[in-house]
Scaffold this active site. Structure first.
Site, PDB file in Angstrom:
ATOM      1  N   ARG A  89       2.451  -6.574   1.612  1.00  0.00           N
ATOM      2  CA  ARG A  89       1.288  -6.311   2.482  1.00  0.00           C
ATOM      3  C   ARG A  89       0.468  -7.586   2.712  1.00  0.00           C
ATOM      4  O   ARG A  89      -0.757  -7.537   2.802  1.00  0.00           O
ATOM      5  CB  ARG A  89       0.379  -5.230   1.896  1.00  0.00           C
ATOM      6  CG  ARG A  89       1.021  -3.873   1.787  1.00  0.00           C
ATOM      7  CD  ARG A  89       1.374  -3.321   3.171  1.00  0.00           C
ATOM      8  NE  ARG A  89       1.616  -1.891   3.129  1.00  0.00           N
ATOM      9  CZ  ARG A  89       2.765  -1.323   2.802  1.00  0.00           C
ATOM     10  NH1 ARG A  89       3.810  -2.087   2.532  1.00  0.00           N
ATOM     11  NH2 ARG A  89       2.903  -0.018   2.775  1.00  0.00           N
ATOM     12  N   SER A 136      -2.636   3.946   3.601  1.00  0.00           N
ATOM     13  CA  SER A 136      -2.997   3.598   2.221  1.00  0.00           C
ATOM     14  C   SER A 136      -4.269   2.755   2.240  1.00  0.00           C
ATOM     15  O   SER A 136      -4.299   1.704   2.886  1.00  0.00           O
ATOM     16  CB  SER A 136      -1.905   2.750   1.577  1.00  0.00           C
ATOM     17  OG  SER A 136      -0.686   3.431   1.620  1.00  0.00           O
ATOM     18  N   GLU A 142      -6.332  -2.303   0.694  1.00  0.00           N
ATOM     19  CA  GLU A 142      -5.295  -2.820   1.590  1.00  0.00           C
ATOM     20  C   GLU A 142      -5.854  -2.915   3.008  1.00  0.00           C
ATOM     21  O   GLU A 142      -5.437  -3.740   3.815  1.00  0.00           O
ATOM     22  CB  GLU A 142      -4.102  -1.862   1.551  1.00  0.00           C
ATOM     23  CG  GLU A 142      -2.827  -2.431   2.095  1.00  0.00           C
ATOM     24  CD  GLU A 142      -2.268  -1.602   3.217  1.00  0.00           C
ATOM     25  OE1 GLU A 142      -2.256  -2.115   4.352  1.00  0.00           O
ATOM     26  OE2 GLU A 142      -1.841  -0.473   2.968  1.00  0.00           O
TER      27      GLU A 142
HETATM   28  N1  EPU Z   1       1.895   9.468  -6.362  1.00  0.00           N
HETATM   29  C1  EPU Z   1       1.145  10.383  -7.072  1.00  0.00           C
HETATM   30  N2  EPU Z   1       0.040  10.926  -6.467  1.00  0.00           N
HETATM   31  C2  EPU Z   1      -0.320  10.619  -5.199  1.00  0.00           C
HETATM   32  C3  EPU Z   1       0.443   9.672  -4.476  1.00  0.00           C
HETATM   33  C4  EPU Z   1       1.564   9.106  -5.079  1.00  0.00           C
HETATM   34  O1  EPU Z   1       1.437  10.704  -8.209  1.00  0.00           O
HETATM   35  O2  EPU Z   1      -1.309  11.148  -4.731  1.00  0.00           O
HETATM   36  C5  EPU Z   1       3.098   8.898  -6.989  1.00  0.00           C
HETATM   37  C6  EPU Z   1       4.367   9.465  -6.346  1.00  0.00           C
HETATM   38  O3  EPU Z   1       4.770  10.665  -6.946  1.00  0.00           O
HETATM   39  C7  EPU Z   1       5.372   8.369  -6.600  1.00  0.00           C
HETATM   40  C8  EPU Z   1       4.523   7.110  -6.510  1.00  0.00           C
HETATM   41  O4  EPU Z   1       3.163   7.513  -6.715  1.00  0.00           O
HETATM   42  O5  EPU Z   1       5.896   8.454  -7.899  1.00  0.00           O
HETATM   43  C9  EPU Z   1       4.687   6.395  -5.169  1.00  0.00           C
HETATM   44  O6  EPU Z   1       4.292   7.290  -4.120  1.00  0.00           O
HETATM   45  P1  EPU Z   1       4.867   7.193  -2.611  1.00  0.00           P
HETATM   46  O7  EPU Z   1       6.350   7.155  -2.630  1.00  0.00           O
HETATM   47  O8  EPU Z   1       4.205   8.242  -1.815  1.00  0.00           O
HETATM   48  O9  EPU Z   1       4.440   5.752  -2.136  1.00  0.00           O
HETATM   49  P2  EPU Z   1       3.110   4.917  -2.348  1.00  0.00           P
HETATM   50  O10 EPU Z   1       3.406   3.810  -3.279  1.00  0.00           O
HETATM   51  O11 EPU Z   1       1.987   5.822  -2.720  1.00  0.00           O
HETATM   52  C10 EPU Z   1       3.700   3.248  -0.440  1.00  0.00           C
HETATM   53  C11 EPU Z   1       3.026   2.640   0.737  1.00  0.00           C
HETATM   54  C12 EPU Z   1       2.963   3.608   1.909  1.00  0.00           C
HETATM   55  C13 EPU Z   1       4.388   4.016   2.262  1.00  0.00           C
HETATM   56  C14 EPU Z   1       5.046   4.623   1.026  1.00  0.00           C
HETATM   57  C15 EPU Z   1       6.506   4.939   1.253  1.00  0.00           C
HETATM   58  C16 EPU Z   1       1.470   0.999  -0.164  1.00  0.00           C
HETATM   59  C17 EPU Z   1       0.046   0.632  -0.385  1.00  0.00           C
HETATM   60  N3  EPU Z   1       1.688   2.197   0.385  1.00  0.00           N
HETATM   61  O12 EPU Z   1       2.879   4.327  -0.887  1.00  0.00           O
HETATM   62  O13 EPU Z   1       2.425   2.909   3.023  1.00  0.00           O
HETATM   63  O14 EPU Z   1       4.404   4.949   3.329  1.00  0.00           O
HETATM   64  O15 EPU Z   1       4.996   3.674  -0.081  1.00  0.00           O
HETATM   65  O16 EPU Z   1       7.225   3.759   1.332  1.00  0.00           O
HETATM   66  O17 EPU Z   1       2.363   0.223  -0.465  1.00  0.00           O
HETATM   67  C18 EPU Z   1       0.467   2.421   4.260  1.00  0.00           C
HETATM   68  O18 EPU Z   1       0.618   1.261   3.944  1.00  0.00           O
HETATM   69  O19 EPU Z   1      -0.494   2.792   4.972  1.00  0.00           O
HETATM   70  C19 EPU Z   1       1.383   3.435   3.730  1.00  0.00           C
HETATM   71  C20 EPU Z   1       1.194   4.740   3.937  1.00  0.00           C
END
Ligand code: EPU
Length: 424
Positions: free
Chosen positions: A248, A322, A418
């Site tokens: 990012r 995010s 972010e």
């Molecule tokens: N999780 C939770 N609770 C929540 C959210 C997530 O426990 O409320 C846990 C999930 O179960 C999982 C882990 O956190 O084990 C990761 O969650 P997820 O796969 O949803 O991805 P993320 O790391 O929360 C990132 C990006 C998103 C992108 C997703 C999928 C960042 C800051 N965010 O989210 O990007 O869509 O991966 O690749 O890196 C964005 O940048 O606006 C965005 C939505």
């Protein structure tokens, strides 16, 4: 002398040191304008165009003529004097940002091409006004009315730069809507960007923060971008190394922050690109499709379904995706957290550090679904802050700070926003 801006259909006829014609395809139309370049920055533009370095290439008269004829065959007035760009006063910005918090621009103008960008830069400097560049408005929180000139980038046009049967390079104007561009590439059979479907925002903003989702980042397909220098109006082409992409992150958020206006971005795509389905949820979504039958379109549709199930639609509930980055901690910090929280999601990095899931940390700290009336933490993905309607930037920022303080208190982990904070 005739030149083309490499990788685009924009052609120019240079008639002397202070005069040129600028022909730009805009969608199915072609706009040709005469530019009298007696002052900076247009004079600089001629110097750029005749220089052997940079993104310009010489073309023959007949190539220029092809574009010019396209303009006349479409029944357009071929050559029109360029009209002066006039910023408007007190323009509401809520409809132009996905968070939708109330704020307005002191001055506002839209740029449809590089000349508009340069004129806007000149206007801001001659009127001693600070400049804020707005793309799709999907990754910013406005804390108050924006002083000075808000320049919205509305540069359109998708161009096939080169093709060798299997590989293609395609460029898009910075003002193209990201998701529409991804859909267009898939319609043409060009794979590579399918995992990045439905990300809100514009093409021009995509390299700024190296957007990423479901195991793919923009840097995996990035070819080059053109950007206008805010200080002198010159145009520069940046290759991948110069953008210094990170998680990012790019040079445009760090050392070169506020110094460039991105006007066009190009990507390397492939007709039979290997599909990336390693991210757990995608594989699950595609279970019903035999592996050998899966296409980039299937992956895109799976990503769209996953995103729609977890992330709020900005046209319904204001948000900027995010709000926080996933934090990285040292291996020893991760190990000691895992003793107390053995189920904590954690992702060891090549550097030896460990990335944690901010969404999980925020949920564990009790914030998922918390509402403060006008705004709150999304109930399906705790990483997203939402504007239920009528929230101010200051309120959302207070919530963000409270979330950060409580995660720091519970886990000793510092979260970093972010989303870009404007006017903080
Ligand atoms: N999780 C939770 N609770 C929540 C959210 C997530 O426990 O409320 C846990 C999930 O179960 C999982 C882990 O956190 O084990 C990761 O969650 P997820 O796969 O949803 O991805 P993320 O790391 O929360 C990132 C990006 C998103 C992108 C997703 C999928 C960042 C800051 N965010 O989210 O990007 O869509 O991966 O690749 O890196 C964005 O940048 O606006 C965005 C939505």
């Amino acid at each position: 002398m005739y030149v083309r801006l490499k990788g685009t259909g924009q052609v120019y006829a240079i008639e002397g040191p202070t005069r040129f014609w600028d022909c730009q395809p805009i969608g199915s139309r072609v706009r040709c304008t005469e530019v009298i370049a007696q002052t900076w920055p247009e004079k600089q533009r001629i110097l750029d165009m005749v220089s052997d370095e940079g993104p310009w290439e010489r073309i023959e008269a007949h190539e220029f003529g092809k574009t010019a004829r396209a303009a006349s065959s479409l029944g357009m007035e071929l050559f029109t004097q360029r009209t002066e760009l006039t910023p408007k006063k007190s323009v509401p910005l809520a409809p132009l940002t996905t968070f939708g918090v109330k704020a307005s621009a002191q001055w506002f103008v839209e740029a449809c091409d590089v000349s508009d960008v340069r004129e806007a830069l000149t206007w801001a400097s001659t009127h001693s006004q600070p400049l804020t560049v707005l793309g799709g408005g999907s990754n910013m929180l406005l804390h108050q009315d924006v002083e000075g000139l808000v320049l919205r980038i509305a540069i359109k046009g998708v161009e096939l730069v080169q093709e060798d049967g299997e590989h293609v390079q395609v460029s898009a104007g910075a003002g193209e809507v990201w998701h529409d561009f991804v859909m267009h590439t898939l319609d043409q059979g060009w794979g590579g960007l399918e995992n990045l479907s439905l990300i809100p925002g514009s093409v021009g903003a995509s390299p700024m923060q190296n957007i990423g989702a479901y195991g793919v980042e923009i840097k995996d397909h990035f070819a080059w971008l053109d950007a206008v220098n805010v200080a002198d109006g010159s145009l520069k082409r940046f290759g991948p190394e110069e953008c210094d992409f990170g998680y990012r992150e790019s040079v445009f958020k760090r050392g070169q922050k506020d110094r460039w206006v991105i006007v066009r971005v190009a990507f390397n795509l492939q007709r039979n690109a290997p599909l990336r389905m390693g991210y757990g949820a995608i594989e699950q979504e595609l279970q019903h499709v035999p592996v050998s039958d899966r296409t980039a379109r299937d992956v895109s549709e799976a990503v769209i379904r996953i995103r729609q199930s977890k992330l709020p639609d900005p046209s319904v509930v204001g948000n900027a995706g995010s709000f926080f980055k996933n934090p990285t901690v040292s291996a020893s910090v991760a190990e000691s957290l895992l003793v107390t929280y053995p189920d904590m999601p954690h992702f060891p990095q090549l550097s030896g550090d460990v990335k944690l899931a901010a969404g999980w940390l925020i949920e564990q700290a009790g914030w998922k679904g918390v509402s403060r009336g006008t705004h709150g933490v999304h109930d399906k993905q705790a990483l997203v802050l939402v504007n239920h309607g009528g929230a101010t930037g200051a309120e959302v920022w207070q919530l963000a700070q409270d979330v950060m303080a409580s995660v720091a208190d519970k886990f000793g982990v510092h979260l970093e926003p972010e989303v870009n904070q404007i006017g903080l």
